[in-house]
Design an enzyme around this catalytic site. Structure first.
Site, PDB file in Angstrom:
ATOM      1  N   GLU A 120       0.831  -1.208   0.000  1.00 26.03           N
ATOM      2  CA  GLU A 120       0.000   0.000   0.000  1.00 26.03           C
ATOM      3  C   GLU A 120       0.873   1.268   0.000  1.00 26.03           C
ATOM      4  OE1 GLU A 120      -4.240  -0.621   1.061  1.00 26.03           O
ATOM      5  OE2 GLU A 120      -3.303  -0.941   3.029  1.00 26.03           O
ATOM      6  N   GLU A 140      -4.657  -8.851   2.952  1.00 24.15           N
ATOM      7  CA  GLU A 140      -5.679  -8.517   3.947  1.00 24.15           C
ATOM      8  C   GLU A 140      -6.896  -9.453   3.908  1.00 24.15           C
ATOM      9  OE1 GLU A 140      -3.146  -4.895   3.680  1.00 24.15           O
ATOM     10  OE2 GLU A 140      -3.892  -6.405   2.280  1.00 24.15           O
TER      11      GLU A 140
END
Length: 266
Positions: A120, A140
């Site tokens: 990210e 995730e």
């Protein structure tokens, strides 16, 4: 700037090198790291002698994401920085380049794991170089979590949607070669040389006119979601003033005189 216990800072000429420095935890994000990162971005923005930033990780690893032990309620290191988070509840998003875009170009030098929060943060960098053994991915969903660092918005804008959705929905790891193939990173180099290559790229940036470099970066991002007509108009507003600068005149003189230019941000 001094950095923190989990974020090392040093200068290499006109380049600010920020190193995620928590190798015993694969550089998992911590409060000291996030505070150090945010302070690093601000320092780069505010110091005109800094022309580029290189972001890397210590111990042969970039970043393995958020500290899941802390997320599970076991406490996060660096509680002494809690007041910084209280004063600016958006600090962690700025640190991770979700809510902040540095003025100066940011070159990522990736070795080892660059997954979850690491991938990210990577999406907020401008140029990305990785060692051949680096691993990428957004894990995730495998843990019942959401990649809330911006990936569901940014990733489909940076790579083809089919690749973005596969990465987001499967949570599988990607090799450096695969990441380069889908456009997540720009270049793969031998293991252990990513930082050296990133510093070489930064040095080439540093040799260019800083006002021109910053205007070009700003134009690329601000026009990304515009129509072509809107973008071309915005580009002229960014670009024409650069031609009127002393730096532009110096660039032309240096070329004619066959010497390196001396830019003064003027």
């Amino acid at each position: 700037m001094a950095g923190t216990e989990h974020l090392s800072v040093r200068r290499e000429g006109a380049t600010l090198v920020l190193t995620l420095n928590r190798p015993e935890a694969k550089n998992a994000l911590s409060l000291p790291m996030l505070v150090g990162l945010y302070d690093g971005w601000l320092a780069a923005d505010e110091d005109d002698t800094i022309r580029s930033v290189v972001l890397t990780g210590a111990g042969g690893c970039f970043c393995a994401g958020m500290d899941l032990k802390a997320l599970a309620g076991k406490g996060m290191e660096g509680e002494q920085y809690r007041d910084r988070m209280t004063a600016d509840p958006d600090l962690h998003w700025k640190a991770m380049l979700r809510h902040h875009r540095p003025r100066k170009p940011v070159v990522a030098a990736v070795e080892g794991h660059c997954v979850a929060g690491g991938t990210e943060i990577l999406q907020g960098t401008d140029i990305r170089i990785a060692g051949a053994g680096a691993t990428f991915g957004l894990f995730e969903v495998r843990r019942g979590l959401f990649p809330i660092g911006g990936s569901t918005v940014r990733l489909p804008r940076q790579i083809a949607r089919t690749h973005a959705l596969e990465m987001l929905l499967t949570g599988r790891p990607y090799s450096a070669a695969e990441a380069a193939g889908i456009g997540l990173i720009g270049r793969v180099v031998p293991d252990g040389t990513a930082l050296e290559e990133a510093l070489a790229v930064a040095e080439r940036i540093n040799a260019c006119g800083p006002l021109a470099v910053e205007a070009v970066k700003a134009s690329v991002y601000e026009t990304a979601e515009m129509t072509e007509t809107e973008g071309l108009a915005a580009e002229l507003k960014r670009g024409w003033p650069v031609f009127a600068t002393d730096d532009a005149k110096e660039g032309a003189r240096a070329f004619a005189e066959q010497r390196p230019p001396v830019y003064r941000r003027a």
